[in-house]
Motif scaffolding. Structure first.
Motif, mmCIF file in Angstrom:
data_model
loop_
_atom_site.group_PDB
_atom_site.id
_atom_site.type_symbol
_atom_site.label_atom_id
_atom_site.label_comp_id
_atom_site.label_asym_id
_atom_site.label_seq_id
_atom_site.Cartn_x
_atom_site.Cartn_y
_atom_site.Cartn_z
ATOM 1 N N VAL A 129 0.815 -1.212 0.000
ATOM 2 C CA VAL A 129 0.000 0.000 0.000
ATOM 3 C C VAL A 129 0.853 1.268 0.000
ATOM 4 C CG1 VAL A 129 -1.970 -1.118 1.107
ATOM 5 C CG2 VAL A 129 -0.217 -0.034 2.524
ATOM 6 N N ALA A 130 2.143 1.110 0.256
ATOM 7 C CA ALA A 130 3.107 2.213 0.243
ATOM 8 C C ALA A 130 4.488 1.580 0.238
ATOM 9 C CB ALA A 130 2.926 3.115 1.469
ATOM 10 N N PRO A 131 5.546 2.345 -0.058
ATOM 11 C CA PRO A 131 6.890 1.770 0.022
ATOM 12 C C PRO A 131 7.153 1.175 1.404
ATOM 13 C CG PRO A 131 6.963 3.877 -1.106
ATOM 14 C CD PRO A 131 5.567 3.734 -0.573
ATOM 15 N N SER A 132 7.521 -0.096 1.435
ATOM 16 C CA SER A 132 7.827 -0.836 2.661
ATOM 17 C C SER A 132 6.637 -0.990 3.597
ATOM 18 C CB SER A 132 9.005 -0.195 3.415
ATOM 19 O OG SER A 132 10.210 -0.393 2.712
ATOM 20 N N GLY A 153 -15.742 -12.216 7.131
ATOM 21 C CA GLY A 153 -15.711 -10.761 7.052
ATOM 22 C C GLY A 153 -15.123 -10.242 5.751
ATOM 23 N N ILE A 154 -13.969 -10.786 5.364
ATOM 24 C CA ILE A 154 -13.289 -10.358 4.137
ATOM 25 C C ILE A 154 -12.900 -11.617 3.361
ATOM 26 C CG2 ILE A 154 -11.332 -9.090 3.159
ATOM 27 C CD1 ILE A 154 -11.230 -7.475 5.759
ATOM 28 N N PRO A 155 -13.666 -12.005 2.345
ATOM 29 C CA PRO A 155 -13.416 -13.272 1.658
ATOM 30 C C PRO A 155 -12.427 -13.192 0.503
ATOM 31 C CG PRO A 155 -15.442 -12.315 0.849
ATOM 32 C CD PRO A 155 -14.930 -11.383 1.918
ATOM 33 N N ALA A 156 -12.031 -11.988 0.091
ATOM 34 C CA ALA A 156 -11.217 -11.847 -1.123
ATOM 35 C C ALA A 156 -10.143 -10.779 -0.914
ATOM 36 C CB ALA A 156 -12.100 -11.473 -2.310
ATOM 37 N N PRO A 157 -9.070 -10.823 -1.692
ATOM 38 C CA PRO A 157 -8.004 -9.821 -1.563
ATOM 39 C C PRO A 157 -8.493 -8.412 -1.878
ATOM 40 C CG PRO A 157 -7.234 -11.723 -2.790
ATOM 41 C CD PRO A 157 -8.718 -11.882 -2.659
ATOM 42 N N ALA A 158 -7.887 -7.444 -1.225
ATOM 43 C CA ALA A 158 -8.232 -6.036 -1.448
ATOM 44 C C ALA A 158 -7.724 -5.563 -2.800
ATOM 45 C CB ALA A 158 -7.618 -5.176 -0.349
ATOM 46 N N ALA A 159 -8.361 -4.508 -3.320
ATOM 47 C CA ALA A 159 -7.816 -3.739 -4.445
ATOM 48 C C ALA A 159 -7.274 -2.440 -3.864
ATOM 49 C CB ALA A 159 -8.905 -3.448 -5.477
ATOM 50 N N VAL A 160 -6.110 -2.013 -4.326
ATOM 51 C CA VAL A 160 -5.428 -0.862 -3.734
ATOM 52 C C VAL A 160 -5.151 0.198 -4.786
ATOM 53 C CG1 VAL A 160 -3.348 -0.080 -2.525
ATOM 54 C CG2 VAL A 160 -4.370 -2.299 -1.946
ATOM 55 N N GLN A 207 -3.853 6.336 -1.956
ATOM 56 C CA GLN A 207 -3.798 5.746 -0.621
ATOM 57 C C GLN A 207 -5.199 5.357 -0.132
ATOM 58 O OE1 GLN A 207 -0.423 7.167 2.003
ATOM 59 N NE2 GLN A 207 -0.830 9.080 0.894
ATOM 60 N N ARG A 208 -5.857 4.572 -0.974
ATOM 61 C CA ARG A 208 -7.183 4.073 -0.644
ATOM 62 C C ARG A 208 -7.269 2.612 -1.064
ATOM 63 N NH1 ARG A 208 -12.463 7.592 -2.028
ATOM 64 N NH2 ARG A 208 -11.568 8.714 -0.232
ATOM 65 N N LEU A 209 -7.928 1.789 -0.232
ATOM 66 C CA LEU A 209 -8.116 0.384 -0.562
ATOM 67 C C LEU A 209 -9.605 0.070 -0.569
ATOM 68 C CD1 LEU A 209 -8.714 -1.510 2.265
ATOM 69 C CD2 LEU A 209 -6.434 -0.611 2.736
ATOM 70 N N PHE A 210 -9.951 -0.996 -1.308
ATOM 71 C CA PHE A 210 -11.347 -1.360 -1.523
ATOM 72 C C PHE A 210 -11.530 -2.837 -1.190
ATOM 73 C CE2 PHE A 210 -10.027 2.000 -4.378
ATOM 74 C CZ PHE A 210 -10.996 2.977 -4.168
ATOM 75 N N LEU A 211 -12.527 -3.126 -0.330
ATOM 76 C CA LEU A 211 -12.746 -4.474 0.165
ATOM 77 C C LEU A 211 -14.131 -4.989 -0.187
ATOM 78 C CD1 LEU A 211 -11.466 -4.069 3.843
ATOM 79 C CD2 LEU A 211 -10.236 -5.210 1.982
ATOM 80 N N LEU A 245 -11.477 2.209 2.266
ATOM 81 C CA LEU A 245 -10.737 2.648 3.445
ATOM 82 C C LEU A 245 -9.549 3.493 3.016
ATOM 83 C CD1 LEU A 245 -10.624 -0.730 5.427
ATOM 84 C CD2 LEU A 245 -12.251 1.133 5.750
ATOM 85 N N ASP A 246 -9.406 4.670 3.581
ATOM 86 C CA ASP A 246 -8.212 5.485 3.375
ATOM 87 C C ASP A 246 -7.152 5.089 4.388
ATOM 88 O OD1 ASP A 246 -9.266 6.954 1.268
ATOM 89 O OD2 ASP A 246 -10.097 8.498 2.573
ATOM 90 N N TYR A 247 -5.885 5.167 3.981
ATOM 91 C CA TYR A 247 -4.819 4.785 4.901
ATOM 92 C C TYR A 247 -3.665 5.793 4.916
ATOM 93 C CZ TYR A 247 -2.722 2.924 0.594
ATOM 94 O OH TYR A 247 -2.211 2.780 -0.676
ATOM 95 N N GLY A 248 -3.915 7.010 4.432
ATOM 96 C CA GLY A 248 -2.886 8.039 4.444
ATOM 97 C C GLY A 248 -2.697 8.625 5.835
#
Length: 431
Positions: free
Chosen positions: A158-161, A213-220, A225-229, A244-247
């Motif tokens: 989702v970001a470097p490292s 709760g979460i059956p499949a991998p996220a899209a990022v 800096q946002r992911l989709f579940l 979900l924002d993660y910034g």
């Protein structure tokens, strides 16, 4: 003298970077070029930029010892990483590109079979099992282990490292890839997450049921800096797409909800975010492909697709889409027109048995069932769907979990019964 000094500097830099492959030096890790994660990239678009060789041919095959249910991934060095559901022996293999020999293999706990390993540019791997998520060296040595609640889905950068770990019980972790320290506070999306029962609700994940709760991998969306579940809230009547924002907030990274979209009938399979970050695609249980505004979650359009099949798709940066239908279904191209989707062509004569991969060369690769009930890797024109070439998969039956393209344009597929097929340029085979 200046040239010699420059060469020495480059060599020293390369040596320093090379040492990172075993975690010895603090250098930012990123997704490996090529096919480094589930969906081929952070957005799950299954789109390949490398050119596939014109003289592509079968190079080698390798049995996995058990059924394969997740897509395989390919590293920057073209090594193939594949998981399987085996009764004993190794259930995760890393195979050399030259002849399919094992670089290493591991026996992991349950849950490994539903994951496509994530690979960074140093061939370091990130993958989990029930109760744990692990970082590995390029040589297959554990660098670190992080306890988790449930079973991890396939991880994403989702970001470097910084790697995202989302679990079947709704836990969200952002971890530093160097030492597994938290890059953001932990989030639990469901109150019923059970640290004492990792497999709670796991059976529901196979059918996107309410206990998972979460059956499949996220899209990022790496840039925004946002992911989709695909997320099923506790007690809800259907699953939804949750953004979900993660910034950073006030200088500190946080995971927080941006929006959620209730999809009629609920969601099946993973979300996909377009290359420009404007659109999120998802399949509904009611047989519709749904396009959402990535900024707000509002519906842009729906397309009656019928049986969602694998509930995944491949999409080009300019909005061409091939959804994955049911086993034996036709190969169909759609175009995202902004406010609607239009069918471009439909190959009803092809019986597809795989997720497809669109390429920068204007073609699509998929696996189809042949007249004798075998399987063949097939390339078609993205413009009109015409078949360009067909490469048999000897002794293959059933279906394949996707088409992965390496940084060199090599292609690897795995059949569900447990066999990897690797295609390379004829000029490279046997070297």
């Amino acid at each position: 003298m200046r040239a010699a000094a420059a060469v020495a500097t480059v060599a020293a830099t390369a040596l320093a970077l090379a040492s990172c492959s075993d975690g010895q030096v603090q250098v930012k890790s990123l997704a490996s070029p090529g096919w480094s994660s589930f969906g081929g990239n952070a957005g799950n678009t299954n789109f390949a930029y490398p050119d596939v060789p014109k003289d592509l041919a079968l190079s080698w095959t390798r049995p996995t010892g058990g059924p394969v249910t997740s897509p395989l991934t390919i590293s920057n060095q073209s090594n193939v990483s594949v998981t399987s559901n085996t009764a004993d022996g190794c259930n995760w293999l890393v195979l050399d590109q030259r002849a399919g020999r094992m670089n290493y293999c591991k026996r992991m706990r349950p849950g490994i079979e539903v994951q496509a390993p994530l690979i960074d540019q140093f061939d370091q791997v990130y993958v989990g099992e029930e109760t744990s998520f692990l970082g590995w060296t390029a040589g297959g040595v554990i660098r670190w282990r992080m306890p988790v609640i449930g079973v991890p889905t396939s991880a994403k950068f989702v970001a470097p490292s910084v790697v995202l770990v989302a679990t079947t019980q709704g836990q969200i972790l952002l971890l530093n890839t160097q030492d597994s320290t938290f890059a953001a506070p932990e989030v639990r999306l469901r109150a019923d997450a059970n640290p004492d029962d990792a497999m709670a609700g796991f059976a529901d994940c196979l059918v996107s049921g309410p206990r998972c709760g979460i059956p499949a991998p996220a899209a990022v969306d790496f840039d925004r800096q946002r992911l989709f579940l695909n997320f099923w809230p506790q007690g809800a009547i259907a699953s939804q797409i949750r953004a979900l924002d993660y910034g950073e907030v006030n200088g500190r990274r946080e995971v927080r909800e941006a929006w959620h979209a209730d999809i009629p009938g609920g969601v099946v399979g993973p979300a996909t975010v377009s290359a420009d970050g404007t659109t999120v695609y998802a399949f509904s249980r009611l047989g519709k492909l749904v396009a959402l505004h990535a900024d707000t979650g509002k519906t842009k359009w729906t397309f009656d697709y019928g049986d969602p099949g694998f509930a995944t798709l491949t999409a080009t940066p300019d909005g061409k889409i091939i959804p994955t239908g049911p086993l034996g279904g036709p190969l169909r191209m759609l175009a995202d027109r902004g406010d609607r989707a239009e069918q471009v062509w439909n190959r009803t004569d092809l019986k597809t048995v795989s997720l497809s991969t669109l390429t920068n060369a204007g073609t699509a690769w998929t696996v189809v069932r042949t007249a004798d009930d075998g399987l063949a890797l097939t390339e078609v024109s993205a413009e009109d769907g015409k078949t360009l070439r067909t490469l048999p998969l000897p002794d293959a039956k059933g279906f394949t979990t996707g088409v992965a393209v390496s940084p060199k344009g090599q292609i690897a597929v795995a059949t569900n019964i447990g066999k990897v097929y690797f295609f390379d340029s004829k000029a490279e085979i046997g070297k």
